[in-house]
Design an enzyme around this catalytic site. Structure first.
Site, PDB file in Angstrom:
ATOM      1  N   GLY A 112     -25.726 -61.903 -51.751  1.00  0.00           N
ATOM      2  CA  GLY A 112     -25.225 -63.227 -51.429  1.00  0.00           C
ATOM      3  C   GLY A 112     -25.015 -63.465 -49.960  1.00  0.00           C
ATOM      4  O   GLY A 112     -25.687 -62.869 -49.116  1.00  0.00           O
ATOM      5  N   ASP A 137     -33.099 -64.397 -60.457  1.00  0.00           N
ATOM      6  CA  ASP A 137     -31.809 -63.745 -60.195  1.00  0.00           C
ATOM      7  C   ASP A 137     -31.624 -63.539 -58.697  1.00  0.00           C
ATOM      8  O   ASP A 137     -32.383 -62.798 -58.074  1.00  0.00           O
ATOM      9  CB  ASP A 137     -31.792 -62.361 -60.866  1.00  0.00           C
ATOM     10  CG  ASP A 137     -30.983 -62.375 -62.136  1.00  0.00           C
ATOM     11  OD1 ASP A 137     -30.343 -63.409 -62.419  1.00  0.00           O
ATOM     12  OD2 ASP A 137     -31.022 -61.360 -62.845  1.00  0.00           O
ATOM     13  N   LEU A 138     -30.608 -64.125 -58.125  1.00  0.00           N
ATOM     14  CA  LEU A 138     -30.420 -64.071 -56.682  1.00  0.00           C
ATOM     15  C   LEU A 138     -30.294 -62.630 -56.166  1.00  0.00           C
ATOM     16  O   LEU A 138     -29.442 -61.868 -56.633  1.00  0.00           O
ATOM     17  CB  LEU A 138     -29.158 -64.863 -56.286  1.00  0.00           C
ATOM     18  CG  LEU A 138     -28.876 -64.916 -54.779  1.00  0.00           C
ATOM     19  CD1 LEU A 138     -29.945 -65.699 -54.048  1.00  0.00           C
ATOM     20  CD2 LEU A 138     -27.499 -65.494 -54.511  1.00  0.00           C
ATOM     21  N   ASP A 139     -31.141 -62.263 -55.206  1.00  0.00           N
ATOM     22  CA  ASP A 139     -31.102 -60.945 -54.548  1.00  0.00           C
ATOM     23  C   ASP A 139     -31.267 -59.785 -55.534  1.00  0.00           C
ATOM     24  O   ASP A 139     -30.852 -58.654 -55.260  1.00  0.00           O
ATOM     25  CB  ASP A 139     -29.783 -60.761 -53.765  1.00  0.00           C
ATOM     26  CG  ASP A 139     -29.643 -61.771 -52.638  1.00  0.00           C
ATOM     27  OD1 ASP A 139     -30.673 -62.252 -52.150  1.00  0.00           O
ATOM     28  OD2 ASP A 139     -28.506 -62.084 -52.265  1.00  0.00           O
ATOM     29  N   ALA A 140     -31.864 -60.078 -56.676  1.00  0.00           N
ATOM     30  CA  ALA A 140     -32.001 -59.037 -57.700  1.00  0.00           C
ATOM     31  C   ALA A 140     -33.453 -58.744 -58.054  1.00  0.00           C
ATOM     32  O   ALA A 140     -33.726 -58.013 -58.998  1.00  0.00           O
ATOM     33  CB  ALA A 140     -31.229 -59.445 -58.950  1.00  0.00           C
TER      34      ALA A 140
END
Lengths: 288, 288, 288, 288
Positions: free
Chosen positions: A205, A230-233
């Protein structure tokens, strides 16, 4: 791989079984292909097989157009393979998306100009005005699309129109400080590369260096990864770190981190361009 | 490689030609072998081919004793291959030679005791009394052979007698501060591993940390290499470095360097034990 | 620092103000002290000052016993300092706590035996039988205290009795796979050092290598930190990483990680022993 | 250091004696200076003292012009100090000299444009035409001075004329493939920074990557150093390495090495600009 000839690059994955390497290499050899690189790997926990093989087109008994159908019929279908076939003379079209920071875009463009990155860069998209000057320096059209809460859907539509119009193959988010919509991401699966300024999964994040400072870490780093919903995943392509000490503040971490961000991003982009990546279950296999 | 079954490990090198991978893998597949690891590499400048392949013996159609003659007849001879065949259940016999410093020998023995290093260690040879206590801690016979200018030939003869008597496969010089004679080295080609406390070829010879201090370097390191008749010039297996600063003295470099020496030496030994090394023209290919 | 003389080591922290370095160094100089090391740092965000200074006792005008009261009266009180005064000839008493894995304890004991770690190790406490043999090798009393859900409080009481009886100054958790109670931790503030097998804050808690494998990271690492009541959240002393690839499994990560764990833990312990650490607001200042 | 105020930066060295830190800090404190950074170091083998101290000019009781004479009289002369006094608002004038390769000059100019490198760059000198386009991109005058065996003295005279005319403070050889004459070097003592593409002292002279390939090393690197009359033997400012394997050729080493070259050179230049370097007996002290 070092050859001046055009090569075919085949990446395959399938459930593991005996004789896969033999079958693929036999297909190439029988047709007089000269293999210049081969890397394979079996995931023993998943019982899944992965392989990248590259051979010279010159002298190959099957014409360029016929390779795919021949391979599909002879090997891919019987072995239930997922596969991609590329040719080394097909230059990918890359779009850089950027906000205000210049270190990553400069590193990419300097490599592109010197021939280190063998791609075309038809357009650069910015959501701020700042990087127009950099695009101008390198003679690449710069499209400013300022995103606000209100116009986000509209701006994304315009972005996607530009990407299609310019036949963009893949996108590099060179410190682009906007979250892409799920629809955008789905349109470019495993074709959007982001640089995150932490060694994921630490500090997901916003403001990872501030988080790192708060936690008192002794290493900071960066992660180049394919973007998923999926954020940063998404699947990690490359990571690296540098040392920090108690003396460092968020501001000095931001400065120090720039070096590792740009190097990690460029390495990730290079791996993608050389068709050395293959995503499987949210992990990235990096062939040598 | 991760399998609990016994495997055959084949390392080959030969002049490059088309179809080598296919021929070798076909030999294994036709005989019902399950390949668990394969790595190959072509030296394009030398036009030479190198390969390591490992497959499970269980279910293989050729008996253990017959593999070598079958491979020789079918493939090695027609392709003019240099080759070695090993089996994963043949534990190598390793002799450690040591002087006064304990960090490398402790690291090796701790790994051996915990099962990290899958070898037998029938004897330890020292040219000083200091390391007897370490050998005793781990219950390994310690042979003290004090070398002087006068008795060097005699002592080496005794060393070689001990090595033969104990059927030693390879020797690790764990900071053994003596130069071996050419005859000794020739008796164990590519079977003596030394740790040199610099990143060779920098700082060949005596007191490399003092040389490093004098030169004002910002990195010190270590090199694990096979010993040849040329001092500190044998094929390099592994290297690594750590940072130093202007604050460091020769004495603090000696201390800091110990960490990198022991890790580099152990990695080199592990590569040798796993039969992942292959020497060609004074370079070491490290198969994955 | 390199001196063979006994030194006084003063670590201070206080709200920043002008002239602090001058006041402290003037105190030492006026009393004929020879400074052999000085490192200071001002946290500009917190407006807080930190300093470590070390000087030779020989020739110092104030006797060893009188330094503390003299410094308190002259400088510490007027400047509202937190401070600690130590002497380099006071060897700390260290207790190692361990479960079943040997790589960290072997590394610590090998360094201790060779003189790299200048401490006393009166006892080793294990919650499994496995490491008794290692303690025996080095002639250190081993106390087995098997912890179950039922007897945890009782066993901890016995542990603390042993620590007190042996006048333990600080505790090293060398892969000790038990969570200490809050009471235990409070009894040894900034005096318990743990090695966690990830680069915190990534992969807190159990089985970090399995978590790392699941996430598909390209780097694994280790963190040496002071233990606080918050699990894996205490002040970080040292971190380092090594590369992994898609080929690595949780099992090979466990093996590879051992090298970085033991080196990171030993570096953290060395920093503590040399009185080069100072904790402030859950961060560790590492003086040089 | 992080302050927005103008600071004075004092670097001193002198024979070691008691009370030096106290004397210098007392001088600053008595005149109401607020120290924002201090680093000192005593070379115990050479019995020599080194210090860098930085304090805010605002509120300092001595005017900018009077600091030097005041310090000289009060401290430098009695202590036999070598010393330099700088002010953080004096921007250094840097000249880049370059041949045909762009990676280092692009990295420097990108940092300069973004404000990472706080210098002026009045001119770029090339001995080939290739880098004119890069200079043009950034709007910096490019001077082409083609050097041949015949015209070397003449061309160097013209170079030095340009350097003087533009009041150049220091020169960065960003892969400038010419050897400077002794006279040129003497005119800019400790003011010419070169990047050599090896970890010196390994692989001095021409084609270090080819030398590295021949030797079969597992690490390649780069060295940023001050230029002296001894080729590749000047005081080292910064070094770093990256891994190579048996697969790498001289050509791939050249490519991989670019990353470490540009980062090492930029770090060396940053240290010089921040006045954090001090040369003593062919070594570089790097203050923090």
């Amino acid at each position: 791989m070092e050859t001046n000839n055009v090569t075919a690059i085949l990446r395959v994955s399938c459930p593991d079984r005996k004789g896969l390497i033999s079958r693929v290499t036999d297909f190439i050899q029988r047709n007089e292909g000269n293999i210049v690189a081969l890397d394979q790997y079996t995931d023993r926990l998943e019982k899944h097989f992965f392989m990248r093989v590259e051979w010279e087109l010159e002298g190959f008994a099957i014409s360029r157009e016929e390779i795919a159908p021949a391979f599909e019929y002879a090997i891919a279908n019987p072995c239930e393979m997922q596969w991609k076939l590329d040719f080394s003379d097909e230059r990918l079209k890359m779009c850089i998306m950027v906000s205000k920071l210049s270190h990553c875009i400069y590193d990419l463009l300097a490599r592109w100009r010197s021939g280190e990155l063998d791609v075309e860069i038809p357009i650069i998209i910015g959501n701020h005005e700042e990087m127009r000057v950099v695009a101008d320096q390198f003679g690449i059209p710069f499209h400013l699309l300022k995103i606000t809460k209100e116009n986000k859907a509209e701006m994304e539509a315009e972005q996607m129109r530009l990407l299609e119009e310019n036949k963009i193959d893949f996108i590099v988010l060179a410190r682009y400080m906007q979250i892409l919509s799920e629809d955008f991401i789905k349109a470019y699966p495993e074709r959007i590369i982001n640089i995150h300024h932490s060694t994921l999964p630490a500090f997901v994040g916003a403001k990872p260096y501030h988080q790192a400072y708060e936690r008192g870490v002794k290493l900071i780093g960066a992660t180049g990864h394919y973007v998923t919903a999926d954020l940063d995943a998404g699947p990690i392509i490359e990571q690296d770190v540098i040392r920090v000490t108690h003396i460092d503040t968020p501001a000095t971490m931001v400065e120090k981190g720039k070096d590792v961000e740009k190097i990690v991003l460029s390495r990730a982009v290079e791996a993608h361009i050389a068709r050395r990546t293959l995503v499987y279950k949210n992990k990235t296999i990096i062939f040598k």
